[in-house]
Write a protein that holds these residues in place. Sequence first.
Motif, short mmCIF file in Angstrom:
data_model
loop_
_atom_site.label_atom_id
_atom_site.label_comp_id
_atom_site.label_asym_id
_atom_site.label_seq_id
_atom_site.Cartn_x
_atom_site.Cartn_y
_atom_site.Cartn_z
N LEU A 2 -3.70 -4.90 2.48
CA LEU A 2 -3.66 -3.46 2.23
C LEU A 2 -3.11 -3.21 0.83
N PRO A 3 -3.74 -2.32 0.09
CA PRO A 3 -3.28 -2.04 -1.27
C PRO A 3 -2.16 -1.00 -1.33
N PHE A 4 -1.30 -0.98 -0.32
CA PHE A 4 -0.18 -0.04 -0.28
C PHE A 4 1.10 -0.82 -0.03
N ASP A 5 2.16 -0.42 -0.70
CA ASP A 5 3.43 -1.10 -0.44
C ASP A 5 4.08 -0.50 0.81
N ASP A 6 5.04 -1.23 1.35
CA ASP A 6 5.70 -0.81 2.58
C ASP A 6 6.41 0.53 2.42
N GLU A 7 7.00 0.76 1.26
CA GLU A 7 7.72 2.01 1.01
C GLU A 7 6.78 3.22 1.07
N THR A 8 5.60 3.08 0.48
CA THR A 8 4.63 4.18 0.50
C THR A 8 4.15 4.45 1.92
N LEU A 9 3.84 3.40 2.64
CA LEU A 9 3.43 3.56 4.04
C LEU A 9 4.51 4.25 4.86
N ALA A 10 5.74 3.83 4.70
CA ALA A 10 6.85 4.42 5.46
C ALA A 10 7.04 5.89 5.10
N ARG A 11 6.97 6.21 3.81
CA ARG A 11 7.16 7.59 3.36
C ARG A 11 6.06 8.49 3.90
N VAL A 12 4.82 8.07 3.79
CA VAL A 12 3.70 8.89 4.26
C VAL A 12 3.77 9.07 5.77
N ALA A 13 4.10 8.00 6.49
CA ALA A 13 4.23 8.11 7.94
C ALA A 13 5.31 9.12 8.31
N ALA A 14 6.46 9.03 7.66
CA ALA A 14 7.56 9.97 7.94
C ALA A 14 7.17 11.40 7.58
N ASP A 15 6.58 11.58 6.41
CA ASP A 15 6.16 12.92 5.97
C ASP A 15 5.09 13.51 6.89
N SER A 16 4.26 12.65 7.46
CA SER A 16 3.17 13.10 8.33
C SER A 16 3.55 13.13 9.80
N ASP A 17 4.77 12.69 10.10
CA ASP A 17 5.28 12.65 11.47
C ASP A 17 4.38 11.81 12.39
N VAL A 18 4.01 10.61 11.88
CA VAL A 18 3.25 9.66 12.68
C VAL A 18 3.99 8.33 12.68
N ASP A 19 3.67 7.50 13.63
CA ASP A 19 4.27 6.19 13.72
C ASP A 19 3.78 5.31 12.57
N GLU A 20 4.72 4.67 11.89
CA GLU A 20 4.36 3.82 10.74
C GLU A 20 3.41 2.70 11.14
N ALA A 21 3.65 2.10 12.29
CA ALA A 21 2.77 1.01 12.75
C ALA A 21 1.36 1.52 13.01
#
Length: 121
Positions: A2-21
Amino acid sequence: MLPFDDETLARVAADSDVDEAALREAAAAVQSTLSTFPGRTVDGLVYEWRQAVRADPLVERRPDAWVLRVPDHVWVDVRDRADVSEDIVDALLALYATETGTETATDDDGVPLVVGRPVDE
């Protein structure tokens, strides 16, 4: 890959109120779908989209990824083939939008899509 780092994935998941996994799984499903597209490589798919669409969807070509803004019908086809759940679509688009330099996920310039490029291509 995946071309996304873990921090970006975590931030977007939190901002979108979805499960990071769940977000990671959806992004991986899209990547897998495009990487195993029948008869096409990732680079071949991007080339095909660039030839078929009047406004070039390419935002950036990086060694690790193609950053695109594709027409809605392309996104719907990719999303359906990857079986992305409706409840995660907006978060996935927000994740892709982090790479296109736009604040909105969709607009007249298309839908953001980031496709990882295998190192050997």
